[in-house]
Design a protein around this motif. Structure first.
Motif, PDB file in Angstrom:
ATOM      1  N   GLU A 118      -9.198   9.889  -7.441  1.00 46.02           N
ATOM      2  CA  GLU A 118      -9.412   8.968  -8.555  1.00 46.02           C
ATOM      3  C   GLU A 118     -10.857   8.457  -8.546  1.00 46.02           C
ATOM      4  O   GLU A 118     -11.480   8.321  -7.510  1.00 46.02           O
ATOM      5  N   ASN A 123     -10.822   0.004  -6.809  1.00 47.20           N
ATOM      6  CA  ASN A 123      -9.425   0.469  -6.725  1.00 47.20           C
ATOM      7  C   ASN A 123      -8.684  -0.211  -5.589  1.00 47.20           C
ATOM      8  O   ASN A 123      -7.483  -0.497  -5.689  1.00 47.20           O
ATOM      9  N   ASP A 158     -13.682   5.661  -8.836  1.00 52.21           N
ATOM     10  CA  ASP A 158     -13.699   4.302  -8.310  1.00 52.21           C
ATOM     11  C   ASP A 158     -15.023   3.647  -8.689  1.00 52.21           C
ATOM     12  O   ASP A 158     -15.962   4.300  -9.142  1.00 52.21           O
ATOM     13  N   LYS A 187      -7.665  -3.811  -6.536  1.00 46.76           N
ATOM     14  CA  LYS A 187      -6.546  -3.932  -7.489  1.00 46.76           C
ATOM     15  C   LYS A 187      -5.195  -4.063  -6.796  1.00 46.76           C
ATOM     16  O   LYS A 187      -4.224  -4.518  -7.409  1.00 46.76           O
TER      17      LYS A 187
END
Length: 806
Positions: A160, A6, A162, A9
């Protein structure tokens, strides 16, 4: 080194799935040793929602419990019994609904509908430690009044999933010690192999500005060799507190524990850019001056871990006007760090000499995220960028104003490496033509500047963060790893030349021995050459280590034995007692300030000779099992003229054993390890050990005739057996030597197949049953020939050994 998918990105403008990223990294030289899906918080806050406490009343049957009605966005309110002292009507809270699983370390429990002291409870109002968002258990979490009822907690706290890559970073890849550096390689590969036009997205620092000059810290660099560049700036009016969730989550994803917003930003920027930073409490900098230099030898200094350390005169220090504040590039001091009371900081971003940092870190026994990067070689041109990036983030999470100009002490700028690159050489080395257009795109993606080009090649300017790219061959390697090793087509033919070697090939011999031992059930071990001086009685001949990795590993080994016994102990303690081990290694010896290295091969046999099964109980390994392996090695290489010498317990810690000598040189010795030595390692089973002087073995093989094929005789062999009554002091090797002396031509094999001592024999006597195999390659032997030879042997045994036939 851990890298977050993550996080990556943020610096790549295309979407690439995690599995492909893993493949790209490994193929381009950043080997992914581990790759796993990870939740920032265990369970991912599944089943947790935001609720509002509508009412709170006293539990009728418990003084410390409350009855609450909680709105979680469903048709009916939930009745929840709560024991937190701070629960109150009107609060926005985190609610674990029925069926939710909560985690505490490795333990977990499921929320069920239940009755607590007679009252219905349909969930749980949570404290931060109960859901992994902190360590406090003083009461329930009370959220912002604007939190929306019914919102999943996962969404509210921006939790989130990962993917975390564990990269085995090699020492030459200083350019990839941060997420941006790793992303640079990914972008280069995508642009080369996937026809992508992606770009590396570096966070902008254009919003950085100087607010005032109210808190200027003077900087003096006293040693430019150890500190070629030092950059710093002051930030005042900050509030030190917990970091926001996004920042905590980034650090948690790669295994770092959040501390406070200031320290967390320095760690974030370090793992983003690869540039270490250090924040000092500006109010604790005596004399408003930072001095970068060394202190007198053996100066005492207390580090952040509250340990008193003794400095070397070669350790670079960051000091104020009175004392040291930080071991430069390695570890901070206890007195100048950021605390909750800090209101202004001096932020350091520097480039230190990699060799000096490596030596200091080793000398002090410290291995930090900062030293890991500095000793590999950071980018001297990124210090100001990293400083601006960190200050921008600090103002965002802690407030404050930039209260000084950026101080940049950089007297001798480090230049780029200039490299001449030839297209022809590139094709020759790689073995395949790569278009100059592709090559130029690869180099540009790696931020290598093209100064000039012609039809033959390029003149390049390589930035100093590429510390290992200073020659043409290094550039070719960069091109190849991005282009892809697997992209190069395999040729349909392969050409090779047969090379005659007059000298023996040591590696070939080593491989041959390894293959033989492995085929016989051995496992190879590789142990540390550093060991404990306490193992040895004679201390004067030990080679001491000036900077040991630990206080125990303070000398180089003089024997392979103790490392092997440590391995036996380790396996025995883990219920793996049946061992056959071998190791190639060196021993070290000092005499009158001169040092000697010797290569050895060691063998260890312990436990059962082989695994037990339904038809065999395994059988305990013994001295003769080890002797069989040793003799097989000797036979394999056709060595002869070996002299056998008995060994006692005073040599090599053996209770008993044998030594093989050739030309008065000890080739090997082996035997049973003495019980007193085993007790030192708490080993409760017999251990048999052999140590072969590998240098002597190689020397013998260098002038030993090559083994040659010998045709199998078409004439039969004949066996005769003798039972000899001998004195107990006589050993089998004497019988063998006499037999070979008497009959060299026809006698092909001698074997001892039985030994008897005890009942029906005189005291001090034993019986050997020995077989003799005879063969003539040119004709069939007659009984008369064999009888004559046997009579001659019996006569020799009677005369020289006093033997009697039974």
């Amino acid at each position: 080194m851990k890298i977050s998918y993550n996080w990556l990105k943020n610096y790549i403008d295309v979407t690439v799935n995690p599995e492909k990223i893993s493949q790209i990294l490994t193929d381009s030289g950043l080997e992914v040793e581990g790759f796993e899906k990870q939740q920032t918080i265990k369970g991912g806050l599944e089943g947790l929602v935001i609720g509002e406490v509508i009412t709170k009343t006293q539990h009728p049957n418990a003084d410390k419990l409350s009855l609450t009605a909680v709105d979680v966005g469903e048709e009916n309110y939930l009745s929840i019994v709560c024991g937190a002292p701070n629960v109150a009507a009107g609060q926005k809270v985190v609610v674990a609904t029925i069926g939710t699983t909560l985690y505490s370390g490795e333990d977990s429990f499921k929320i069920k509908k239940s009755k607590i002291r007679g009252e219905l409870s349909e969930g749980m109002i949570c404290a931060e430690d109960e859901i992994g968002l902190g360590k406090s258990h003083d009461g329930i979490m009370v959220l912002d009044v604007n939190a929306k009822i019914g919102t999943p907690a996962k969404e509210y706290f921006k939790i989130e999933d990962d993917y975390i890559y564990e990269i085995g970073l090699t020492p030459n890849r200083a350019d990839a010690t941060g997420h941006i550096g790793v992303a640079r390689d990914i972008v280069a590969v995508l642009n080369t192999n996937d026809a992508s036009t992606s770009k590396l997205l570096k966070p902008s620092v254009d919003n950085f500005k100087i607010d005032n000059a109210n808190n200027v810290i003077e900087v003096e660099v006293q040693n430019e060799d150890l500190c070629p560049r030092y950059t710093g700036v002051t930030l005042s009016g900050i509030e030190v507190k917990d970091s926001p969730d996004w920042l905590k989550n980034r650090l948690l994803s790669i295994g770092l524990t959040p501390i406070n917003n200031i320290v967390d930003v320095t760690n974030f920027v370090l793992h983003e850019t690869g540039q270490p930073l250090h924040a000092f409490d500006a109010d604790k900098i005596e004399g408003k001056k930072v001095r970068v230099g060394t202190l007198p030898d053996k100066t005492k200094f207390t580090t952040l871990d509250d340990k008193d350390r003794e400095l070397s005169v070669d350790d670079l220090m960051i000091c104020n006007d009175k004392e040291g504040m930080c071991i430069a590039g390695v570890f901070g001091g206890a007195k100048s760090g950021v605390s909750k009371s800090t209101t202004s900081i001096f932020l350091e971003s520097a480039y230190f000499n990699p060799v000096a940092i490596r030596k200091t870190a080793k000398r002090q026994g410290l291995n930090t995220d900062a030293s890991f990067r500095y000793e590999r070689g950071c980018d001297p041109n990124i210090t100001v960028y990293a400083l601006k990036r960190a200050i921008s983030l600090m103002k965002e999470v802690a407030g404050g104003q930039v209260s000084s100009d950026i101080i940049d002490v950089y007297p001798t700028p480090i230049k780029n490496f200039e490299v001449e690159f030839s297209f022809a050489n590139c094709e020759k080395i790689i073995g395949e033509f790569i278009s100059p257009v592709v090559i130029k795109n690869i180099l540009s993606s790696l931020e290598i500047e093209i100064l000039n080009e012609d039809e033959n090649g390029l003149k390049l300017s390589v930035p100093p963060f590429k510390v290992d790219v200073q020659r043409e061959i290094d550039v070719i390697e960069e091109v190849l790893r991005v282009y892809g090793y697997n992209t190069i087509k395999l040729p349909s033919t392969m050409n090779s030349a047969v090379v005659y070697r007059a000298k023996i090939d040591k590696e070939e011999i080593t491989n041959s021995i390894s293959d033989m031992l492995i085929a016989n059930g051995f496992h190879e071990i590789m142990s540390n050459s550093l060991t404990k001086s306490s193992y040895y009685k004679e201390q004067d001949t030990l080679v001491e280590v000036s900077n040991p990795l630990s206080s125990e590993l303070d000398v180089l080994r003089q024997s392979m034995l103790y490392n092997g016994l440590e391995v036996v102990q380790y396996n025995q303690n883990r219920k793996t007692p049946n061992l056959k081990l071998f190791e190639f290694g060196k021993t070290y010896y000092k005499k009158e300030e001169k040092f000697k290295e010797t290569n050895f091969l060691s063998l260890i046999v312990s436990g059962n000779h082989h695994d037990e099964n339904w038809i065999n109980n395994g059988g305990q390994a013994n001295f003769y099992h080890l002797k069989g392996f040793v003799d097989s090695l000797i036979t394999k290489f056709g060595l002869n003229n070996l002299k056998f010498v008995s060994k006692d317990s005073e040599l090599n810690n053996l209770a008993y054993g044998l030594c093989y000598e050739v030309n008065n040189k000890e080739l090997l010795n082996f035997g049973k390890i003495d019980v007193s030595v085993q007790k030192q390692f708490d080993i409760n089973q017999e251990v048999f050990y052999a140590q072969i002087n590998y240098d002597v073995l190689i020397e013998l093989l260098s002038y030993t005739k090559n083994l040659q094929y010998k045709e199998v005789s078409k004439y039969p062999s004949v066996r005769r057996d003798l039972a000899l009554l001998l004195d107990s002091a006589i050993n089998y090797s004497q019988i063998e030597a006499i037999a070979l002396k008497q009959e060299k031509k026809l006698l092909k094999n001698i074997n001892l197949f039985d030994v008897y001592e005890g009942k029906n024999l005189e005291l001090g006597k034993k019986s050997y049953a020995v077989s003799f195999v005879f063969q003539d390659e040119n004709k069939t032997l007659t009984d008369n020939q064999i009888d004559a030879t046997m009579n001659k042997l019996v006569s020799s045994f009677e005369k020289e050994l006093g033997a009697k036939l039974r």
